[in-house]
Design a protein around this motif. Structure first.
Motif, PDB file in Angstrom:
ATOM      1  N   ARG A  58       0.826  -1.216   0.000  1.00  0.00           N
ATOM      2  CA  ARG A  58       0.000   0.000   0.000  1.00  0.00           C
ATOM      3  C   ARG A  58       0.859   1.265   0.000  1.00  0.00           C
ATOM      4  O   ARG A  58       0.404   2.322  -0.438  1.00  0.00           O
ATOM      5  CB  ARG A  58      -0.915  -0.009   1.223  1.00  0.00           C
ATOM      6  CG  ARG A  58      -1.935  -1.151   1.192  1.00  0.00           C
ATOM      7  CD  ARG A  58      -2.729  -1.236   2.483  1.00  0.00           C
ATOM      8  NE  ARG A  58      -3.625  -2.390   2.474  1.00  0.00           N
ATOM      9  CZ  ARG A  58      -4.349  -2.777   3.521  1.00  0.00           C
ATOM     10  NH1 ARG A  58      -4.280  -2.079   4.659  1.00  0.00           N
ATOM     11  NH2 ARG A  58      -5.129  -3.829   3.426  1.00  0.00           N
TER      12      ARG A  58
ATOM     13  N   LYS B 182       8.035   5.394 -10.415  1.00  0.00           N
ATOM     14  CA  LYS B 182       6.624   5.079 -10.603  1.00  0.00           C
ATOM     15  C   LYS B 182       6.400   3.579 -10.722  1.00  0.00           C
ATOM     16  O   LYS B 182       7.228   2.850 -11.254  1.00  0.00           O
ATOM     17  CB  LYS B 182       6.098   5.781 -11.851  1.00  0.00           C
ATOM     18  CG  LYS B 182       5.934   7.278 -11.699  1.00  0.00           C
ATOM     19  CD  LYS B 182       5.284   7.878 -12.935  1.00  0.00           C
ATOM     20  CE  LYS B 182       5.077   9.380 -12.764  1.00  0.00           C
ATOM     21  NZ  LYS B 182       4.437   9.991 -13.948  1.00  0.00           N
ATOM     22  N   GLY B 183       5.247   3.196 -10.248  1.00  0.00           N
ATOM     23  CA  GLY B 183       4.855   1.801 -10.358  1.00  0.00           C
ATOM     24  C   GLY B 183       4.710   1.152  -9.004  1.00  0.00           C
ATOM     25  O   GLY B 183       5.270   1.603  -8.005  1.00  0.00           O
ATOM     26  N   ARG B 184       3.944   0.095  -8.980  1.00  0.00           N
ATOM     27  CA  ARG B 184       3.757  -0.666  -7.754  1.00  0.00           C
ATOM     28  C   ARG B 184       4.897  -1.656  -7.594  1.00  0.00           C
ATOM     29  O   ARG B 184       5.555  -2.030  -8.568  1.00  0.00           O
ATOM     30  CB  ARG B 184       2.412  -1.408  -7.794  1.00  0.00           C
ATOM     31  CG  ARG B 184       1.215  -0.470  -7.840  1.00  0.00           C
ATOM     32  CD  ARG B 184      -0.088  -1.247  -7.738  1.00  0.00           C
ATOM     33  NE  ARG B 184      -0.180  -1.990  -6.490  1.00  0.00           N
ATOM     34  CZ  ARG B 184      -0.518  -1.453  -5.324  1.00  0.00           C
ATOM     35  NH1 ARG B 184      -0.790  -0.165  -5.248  1.00  0.00           N
ATOM     36  NH2 ARG B 184      -0.583  -2.197  -4.244  1.00  0.00           N
TER      37      ARG B 184
ATOM     38  N   ASP C 129      12.371  -1.335  -6.237  1.00  0.00           N
ATOM     39  CA  ASP C 129      11.889  -1.566  -4.874  1.00  0.00           C
ATOM     40  C   ASP C 129      13.005  -1.365  -3.862  1.00  0.00           C
ATOM     41  O   ASP C 129      12.813  -0.772  -2.798  1.00  0.00           O
ATOM     42  CB  ASP C 129      11.326  -2.990  -4.746  1.00  0.00           C
ATOM     43  CG  ASP C 129      10.068  -3.189  -5.564  1.00  0.00           C
ATOM     44  OD1 ASP C 129       9.506  -2.199  -6.053  1.00  0.00           O
ATOM     45  OD2 ASP C 129       9.654  -4.349  -5.733  1.00  0.00           O
TER      46      ASP C 129
ATOM     47  N   ARG D 282       7.316   6.548  -4.947  1.00  0.00           N
ATOM     48  CA  ARG D 282       6.831   5.546  -5.882  1.00  0.00           C
ATOM     49  C   ARG D 282       5.800   6.115  -6.851  1.00  0.00           C
ATOM     50  O   ARG D 282       5.525   5.523  -7.896  1.00  0.00           O
ATOM     51  CB  ARG D 282       6.216   4.356  -5.130  1.00  0.00           C
ATOM     52  CG  ARG D 282       7.191   3.499  -4.372  1.00  0.00           C
ATOM     53  CD  ARG D 282       8.442   3.156  -5.167  1.00  0.00           C
ATOM     54  NE  ARG D 282       8.166   2.401  -6.367  1.00  0.00           N
ATOM     55  CZ  ARG D 282       8.280   1.086  -6.468  1.00  0.00           C
ATOM     56  NH1 ARG D 282       8.671   0.373  -5.426  1.00  0.00           N
ATOM     57  NH2 ARG D 282       8.057   0.472  -7.603  1.00  0.00           N
ATOM     58  N   GLY D 283       5.248   7.274  -6.510  1.00  0.00           N
ATOM     59  CA  GLY D 283       4.288   7.902  -7.417  1.00  0.00           C
ATOM     60  C   GLY D 283       4.907   8.908  -8.362  1.00  0.00           C
ATOM     61  O   GLY D 283       4.229   9.420  -9.266  1.00  0.00           O
ATOM     62  N   THR D 284       6.212   9.212  -8.170  1.00  0.00           N
ATOM     63  CA  THR D 284       6.868  10.219  -9.008  1.00  0.00           C
ATOM     64  C   THR D 284       8.149   9.669  -9.636  1.00  0.00           C
ATOM     65  O   THR D 284       8.160   9.234 -10.783  1.00  0.00           O
ATOM     66  CB  THR D 284       7.186  11.472  -8.178  1.00  0.00           C
ATOM     67  OG1 THR D 284       7.928  11.099  -7.002  1.00  0.00           O
ATOM     68  CG2 THR D 284       5.908  12.170  -7.746  1.00  0.00           C
TER      69      THR D 284
ATOM     70  N   GLY E 261       3.770   1.212  -1.566  1.00  0.00           N
ATOM     71  CA  GLY E 261       4.656   1.059  -2.708  1.00  0.00           C
ATOM     72  C   GLY E 261       5.957   0.365  -2.386  1.00  0.00           C
ATOM     73  O   GLY E 261       6.925   0.478  -3.140  1.00  0.00           O
TER      74      GLY E 261
ATOM     75  N   VAL F  93       5.313   6.643  -0.512  1.00  0.00           N
ATOM     76  CA  VAL F  93       4.164   6.830  -1.414  1.00  0.00           C
ATOM     77  C   VAL F  93       4.492   7.878  -2.475  1.00  0.00           C
ATOM     78  O   VAL F  93       4.214   7.688  -3.672  1.00  0.00           O
ATOM     79  CB  VAL F  93       2.916   7.241  -0.607  1.00  0.00           C
ATOM     80  CG1 VAL F  93       1.784   7.640  -1.548  1.00  0.00           C
ATOM     81  CG2 VAL F  93       2.470   6.100   0.301  1.00  0.00           C
ATOM     82  N   VAL F  94       5.099   8.977  -2.055  1.00  0.00           N
ATOM     83  CA  VAL F  94       5.424  10.053  -3.000  1.00  0.00           C
ATOM     84  C   VAL F  94       6.501   9.604  -3.988  1.00  0.00           C
ATOM     85  O   VAL F  94       6.382   9.827  -5.206  1.00  0.00           O
ATOM     86  CB  VAL F  94       5.891  11.313  -2.236  1.00  0.00           C
ATOM     87  CG1 VAL F  94       6.384  12.374  -3.218  1.00  0.00           C
ATOM     88  CG2 VAL F  94       4.749  11.864  -1.387  1.00  0.00           C
TER      89      VAL F  94
END
Length: 659
Positions: free
Chosen positions: A342, A438-440, A375, A433-435, A344, A430-431
């Motif tokens: 959740r 990117k990606g889960r 990761d 992995r969102g910028t 990332g 979270v930030v």
């Protein structure tokens, strides 16, 4: 089956750096959890050295030995399931095998370590290796476990099917190692004279190769071996359960976390005391001049600040190795994966995050268990936000200043500092992995290995190896940084005859009061620090930190604490004229801070140290692990901005409410 002493395979180390023409090279390959490294350690003991494969952070272990009068290079490759190059570790292992095969100067034998309890899985890789390698020896490991289940594998049939020597061994007990040595000698002769090829599945596509592996496994008598025992099924029902498994995870990791603190405390104190005594002895031997200061405050203090991390690093990797060897670590990753995803982050990030509460340095090193590079990088970037043990003196100092007569409130704020670091780490993940990344995270596809009794020799070897790796990679640069910081705080020199008027007056007053010489020296040291490059820099940047409520003394403390966070306590004790040995009671430092720092500024300082990077040794390790300064600089930048912004808000709001 021979069970001769392992000592028959103890081999003397040699010093050659590269194999000469015709030199033997043994490549140890195999699936993860097949016992490859345990077997390698049996053959080489502590003679192996670890190094990153060129251009990567993936490690290979090498040992150069004399065997039957000839030089032999043994190489322990990363675990792989096939030569299809899915993960970074598999790519490195496959490339190492291919490059060794292509080098005519190398007399190569591949030692394929297969898991006898799950033979079918190992056969996929064995078939691929046999197609490429003329000299292949299959070390069929854990045959003692198959016998306990009443199953004897047909090694002769396997040898015919694969066109290779198959030797049943137990890396854990040493059983079969003499026979393996003989097979390796025969393997060299086979390569020279030509060996029967494994043609049954030559060139097969993956689906057909899996089918071939299943058929060979069945003909060798391995059908049903992968079926879990009743005990394994019962344990997995509990340890992988969404509720009970999570509770077990919390208990096990809590014990791991506490063990790092408790077991490391005494040796860390020994190291701290030892270097303090060494520094005091050196100060007595050396003249009281720049040379003495350089050796005592620069070199010895720098080495002490590096070596004090060793107990935590050793214990962390020892316990992780034990947990991995038992088979529990894979279950723990499976349990927490759904929660970590959740934010990332992968499930394997939980051990580094827990160990980061002791020290970010071994935590970043332990991210090597994370396969996916994105990761792993995301995990490394947020680990320093977790409150490590080096922040504790700062937390104690500030809470002693703010809540000297309110222990319950002081405890709540202390716990809140830890909670703030945890929340900030997950929010940053979270930030990021969102910028930038990117990606889960990759879905956790993990094989649950069989439960085994941990092998202490392997765990000790791993811990010693990792500890030595830390020293080789970090000590030189950390020592250099410490010397630079010493120089900034030492030069230019302040002539004792030209002390500032206020300082001279204070010294005269203390002399009239017959104050302790250490107190007078501390006042002079504070004047020297203020006059030095570090002091001048602190006054220069004071306007930058003024919105946070920091005066120039705290600004200097912030700069000095980049060497190590806890340095701010001793730095402020010098700057506020308490004494220069850095051993003052945090409560005493808190009293002095109350006279110079407002409550709002104190809270601001606390929040700043929760969120700021403030640890150059950690930056060095991040640089070593990522292979570039780009990511440690990004780490430093985003954490500094986060710390500054949060401290600014706290101070501005706190000034209204607290004054």
């Amino acid at each position: 089956m021979s069970q001769g002493p392992v000592a028959t395979l103890e081999l003397p180390r040699i010093s050659e750096n590269r194999p000469t023409a015709g030199a033997r090279r043994l490549l140890f390959a195999g699936n993860p959890n097949a016992g490859k490294t345990t077997l390698f350690n049996r053959l080489t003991g502590l003679k192996a050295r670890t190094s990153n494969h060129i251009g990567t952070t993936v490690e290979v272990r090498k040992a150069r030995v004399i065997w039957q009068g000839q030089p032999v290079e043994m190489v322990d490759l990363p675990g792989l399931y096939g030569l299809d190059n899915h993960s970074a570790e598999e790519r490195v292992a496959a490339e190492y095998i291919e490059s060794s095969l292509a080098d005519p100067a190398i007399d190569l034998t591949v030692v394929m370590v297969a898991d006898a309890t799950n033979l079918e899985r190992s056969l996929y890789l064995a078939g691929q290796l046999r197609e490429r390698c003329d000299s292949l020896v299959i070390a069929l490991n854990m045959t003692d476990l198959t016998r306990r289940r009443g199953i004897e594998l047909d090694c002769q049939h396997l040898a015919i099917e694969l066109g290779a020597s198959v030797v049943p061994v137990s890396a854990r007990s040493g059983e079969g190692l003499d026979e393996l040595r003989d097979a390796l000698v025969a393997g060299a002769e086979c390569a020279a004279n030509g060996c029967p090829a494994c043609l049954a599945c030559s060139g097969c596509k993956p689906a057909k190769r899996y089918a071939w592996a299943e058929q060979v496994n069945e003909r060798a008598g391995g059908k049903g071996l992968v079926r879990d025992s009743r005990l394994t099924q019962v344990l997995d029902d509990w340890l992988t359960h969404p509720v009970y498994g999570l509770a077990a995870f919390i208990l096990v990791m809590g014990a791991l976390f506490q063990s790092i603190f408790m077991l490391a405390e005494t040796p860390m104190n020994w190291i701290d005391t030892g270097f303090a005594s060494l520094g005091a002895a050196a100060a007595g031997w050396l003249p009281d001049n720049l040379l003495g200061s350089f050796v005592v405050d620069g070199v010895i203090a720098g080495l002490g600040g590096t070596l004090i991390f060793l107990p935590q690093i050793f214990i962390l990797f020892l316990l992780i190795s034990v947990l991995e060897d038992t088979g529990y670590l894979a279950r723990a990753a499976f349990v927490v994966d759904r929660y970590m995803a959740r934010a990332g982050l992968p499930g394997r990030a939980f051990v580094p995050m827990l160990s980061a509460h002791a020290c970010a340095i071994p935590a970043i090193m332990s991210t090597r268990t994370i396969d996916n590079p994105r990761d792993r990088l995301a995990t490394m970037l947020v680990l320093p936000l977790f409150s490590c043990s080096a922040r504790i003196p700062v937390y104690i100092m500030v809470t002693a200043m703010l809540f000297a007569d309110q222990p319950l409130l002081a405890g709540a704020v202390f716990a809140g500092a830890y909670f703030l670091g945890i929340v900030a780490a997950f929010a940053a993940a979270v930030v990021i992995r969102g910028t930038l990344l990117k990606g889960r995270p990759n879905p956790l596809l993990i094989e649950l290995p069989t439960y085994k009794r941990p092998h202490l020799q392997t765990a000790l070897t791993t811990a010693i190896d990792r500890s030595g790796l830390f020293l080789r990679r970090a000590a030189t640069l950390i020592l250099t940084i410490s010397v630079i910081l010493w120089a900034l705080g030492t030069f230019p020199r302040l002539d004792p005859e030209q002390l500032p008027a206020a300082t001279a007056e204070q010294v005269e007053q203390l002399q009239a009061e017959q104050a302790a010489p250490e107190r007078i020296d501390a006042v002079v040291a504070a004047a020297q620090l203020e006059y030095s490059f570090a002091g001048r820099l602190g006054k220069t940047i004071e306007p930058v930190f003024a919105p946070l409520g920091f005066d120039w003394q705290i600004s200097v403390g912030v700069l000095a604490s980049f060497a190590a966070r806890e340095v701010i306590a001793s730095t402020l004790s010098v700057l506020y004229g308490m004494g220069g040995d850095g051993e003052e009671d945090p409560d005493s430092i808190g009293e002095r801070l109350r006279d110079n720092v407002s409550p709002a500024a104190g809270l601001s300082l606390l929040v700043f140290f929760v969120l700021a990077m403030q640890c150059l040794p950690t930056q060095v390790i991040t640089r070593r692990e990522t292979g570039t300064w780009r990511w440690p600089l990004f780490q430093l930048g985003y954490m500094s901005v986060l710390a500054y912004t949060a401290a600014f808000i706290v101070y501005q709001v706190g000034s209204i409410w607290l004054g």
